[in-house]
Design an enzyme around this catalytic site. Sequence first.
Site, PDB file in Angstrom:
ATOM      1  N   ASP A  32       0.288  -6.961  -3.237  1.00 41.09           N
ATOM      2  CA  ASP A  32      -1.136  -6.654  -3.010  1.00 41.09           C
ATOM      3  C   ASP A  32      -1.625  -5.831  -4.188  1.00 41.09           C
ATOM      4  OD1 ASP A  32      -3.696  -6.060  -1.692  1.00 41.09           O
ATOM      5  OD2 ASP A  32      -2.683  -6.725   0.121  1.00 41.09           O
TER       6      ASP A  32
ATOM      7  N   GLU B 230      -9.674 -12.551   1.702  1.00 41.28           N
ATOM      8  CA  GLU B 230     -10.598 -11.651   0.998  1.00 41.28           C
ATOM      9  C   GLU B 230     -10.638 -11.877  -0.515  1.00 41.28           C
ATOM     10  OE1 GLU B 230     -10.542  -7.752   3.819  1.00 41.28           O
ATOM     11  OE2 GLU B 230      -8.787  -8.004   2.557  1.00 41.28           O
TER      12      GLU B 230
ATOM     13  N   HIS C 187      -6.426 -10.009  -4.060  1.00 43.78           N
ATOM     14  CA  HIS C 187      -5.466  -8.916  -3.854  1.00 43.78           C
ATOM     15  C   HIS C 187      -4.408  -8.890  -4.955  1.00 43.78           C
ATOM     16  CE1 HIS C 187      -6.963  -7.327  -0.070  1.00 43.78           C
ATOM     17  NE2 HIS C 187      -7.203  -8.570   0.315  1.00 43.78           N
TER      18      HIS C 187
ATOM     19  N   ARG D 269       0.850  -1.205   0.000  1.00 44.08           N
ATOM     20  CA  ARG D 269       0.000   0.000   0.000  1.00 44.08           C
ATOM     21  C   ARG D 269       0.878   1.244   0.000  1.00 44.08           C
ATOM     22  NH1 ARG D 269      -3.179  -3.927   2.332  1.00 44.08           N
ATOM     23  NH2 ARG D 269      -4.917  -4.325   0.926  1.00 44.08           N
TER      24      ARG D 269
HETATM   25  C1  ACM Z   1      -6.299  -8.944   6.103  1.00 47.10           C
HETATM   26  O1  ACM Z   1      -6.317  -8.032   6.945  1.00 47.10           O
HETATM   27  N1  ACM Z   1      -6.972  -8.809   4.970  1.00 47.10           N
HETATM   28  C2  ACM Z   1      -5.545 -10.170   6.332  1.00 47.10           C
END
Ligand code: ACM
Length: 647
Positions: free
Chosen positions: A231, A373, A306, A202
């Site tokens: 990510d 996610e 991600h 990020r």
């Molecule tokens: C996470 O915080 N998505 C592992």
Amino acid sequence: MFEQKNVGIKRNVKKVCYLCILYIIHKKMRKFTYIACFVMLIATLVTSCGRKVVIENYAIIPQPAEMTIEKGSYTLSSSTRCYAGGVGQNDQSVKYIFAHLRQWHFNPILTGTRETNSLQLIINETPDNDLGDEGYTIDINKDGIVIAANTERGLFYGFQTFVQMLPEDISEVRYSKIQLPFCQIRDYPQYAWRGSHLDVSRHFFGVSQVKKHLDLMAQYKMNKFHWHLTDDHGWRIEISKYPLLNDIGSWRVDRDDQPWGEADAPREGEERSNGGYYTKAEIEEIVNYAAERYIDVIPEIDFPGHCCAVLEAYPQLACAGDDTTYTVQYGPYWPPRAILCAGNDSVMLFLKDIMDEIIPLFPCNYIHIGGDEAVKENWERCPRCKKRMKELKLNDYEQLQGWMVVEMENYLKGQGKKIIGWDEILDGGVSADATVMSWRGSEGGIKASQHGNDVIMTPLDYCYLNFYQANADFQPPAMPNSLVTLHKVYSFDPVAGMRTESQKKHVLGAQCNLWTEYINTPEMAEYMLLPRLCAMSEVLWSPIQNRQWEDFRSRVSRHRIRLEANDYRIGASSFKPWVTYEKNAEGATIATLHWEIEGTNIYYHTGDGNFKRYTGPFEVAKGSVITTISFYNGMLKEKAYELNVEK
Ligand code: ACM
Ligand code: ZN
């Protein structure tokens, strides 16, 4: 920002200067200039030789398992001789220790024989079983200082404790003599996994910043660096076989001047100046630096979700029919629909190729494969993914992710590596050898430990240090609607909710996580990490029965000074008090207020609107409301806040 109180040292040099000044004033001598010169000469002489200091008490984090202070003191001087027994002066821990002593103008003169009146670093000839590989003892008595351990790693941790026994400003001030109270320490950790995670996707943090993070970890006896290298917002590791991962996937347009979540989308042809990646040489440099500090580096390559950075570079790895144009950009992707196609054979080949380049760079036997996610909407529409499901006779798309995880696990096993995955990997079924990192709460970890999987606990409500540490109104922007205070971290028990001893044994430990959506400078990263990382280190190292909040709070005050002297930024913890109740002998309810920062002034009222200063526990009627406000250094630090008294 914080008062330097309770430093625990006395500076004799100050006395010399005060006496001289008093002398001048008293005598009102005419030849003032000569006297002033004389005073300056004395002061210069005193400071150039180094200061003398008396340590009054120790403030060690994490708190040692056993520690007793005794009457008397030993004076360590810049000429104290040093003996390394059972370990050569070129061995890793001794090299590290000597380099630090020299940096502080101590001159460890190696003696060939064990002698009194010295600093001794000893590897135990007969191992002390309770200490294990990481424990150590420190004995300071009239004959000197002995740091002993079964291993060099133990010596290293003993030295970290010893450093914290020295003055807080040792890195800035030259000391010639340090008087240390007699003391005996026997110390060893509670958990083997004492981790700290850093998201460099990020926001990218350079080599020197990562090293500073590792230094901080070492200081607090943390030993696992979880490096979140990939990510949506940037791919951060050089991969020779797929150069577009770096040429495209590591860069985005710069929007750091705009709030995360409200940034303008990238414009056609706009320069991509924000980002970067670590070359293989840099990775090696960092891994070696970590190893010198007894820290394992665990790389994370997050799949199948991600993956915007991957899909912008290699769009052919997306699902059939997914016509989204993926772009590496600033701001949230929510819901995170980008996903690698599970039905495309090239995807598993691509991932295995990447692992082939990762494995030689990281000696640690764990690789983190992410798994969190991963929204499966694209899989549900993709003919290739459907075909794969059918072929494998899978019931749902979670099992399809499970298939990818097991494929990768088996591939890595063949190369001597074990996998760690976020707790979502449980949803698709995992082998008993996978280690589960429980983040959505503790439930994933509890479930995994019931199944016999190893577990690393990092539930977000205790361990996410990207969350606000105090009232957002008094803080720089962080994850909205989040709060993890210092006290909350300190109250964490990694095995809470585990019913059986065998479940508890599967908990390797825990870690704090620093996601960096809102953290775009190294200073901000430190501000969020500290002092909460101190609390996590104590949670993981010290016996839970030794934990005492008020004592920890006072040690943290001393560490603020030490950390600031070492150029770390430290967060302003929460000024919001909390309350506990007791019954007195007459059955009345007595309220005690607690807070996070020494020196906070709390004012309160219980319904009449007349705020009075809190000076100690007070009687309170059941069902009433205690309204508080908090000041520090005369400044309002927390607005009116209501604590409900139990009915
Ligand atoms: C996470 O915080 N998505 C592992
Ligand atoms: Zn697909």
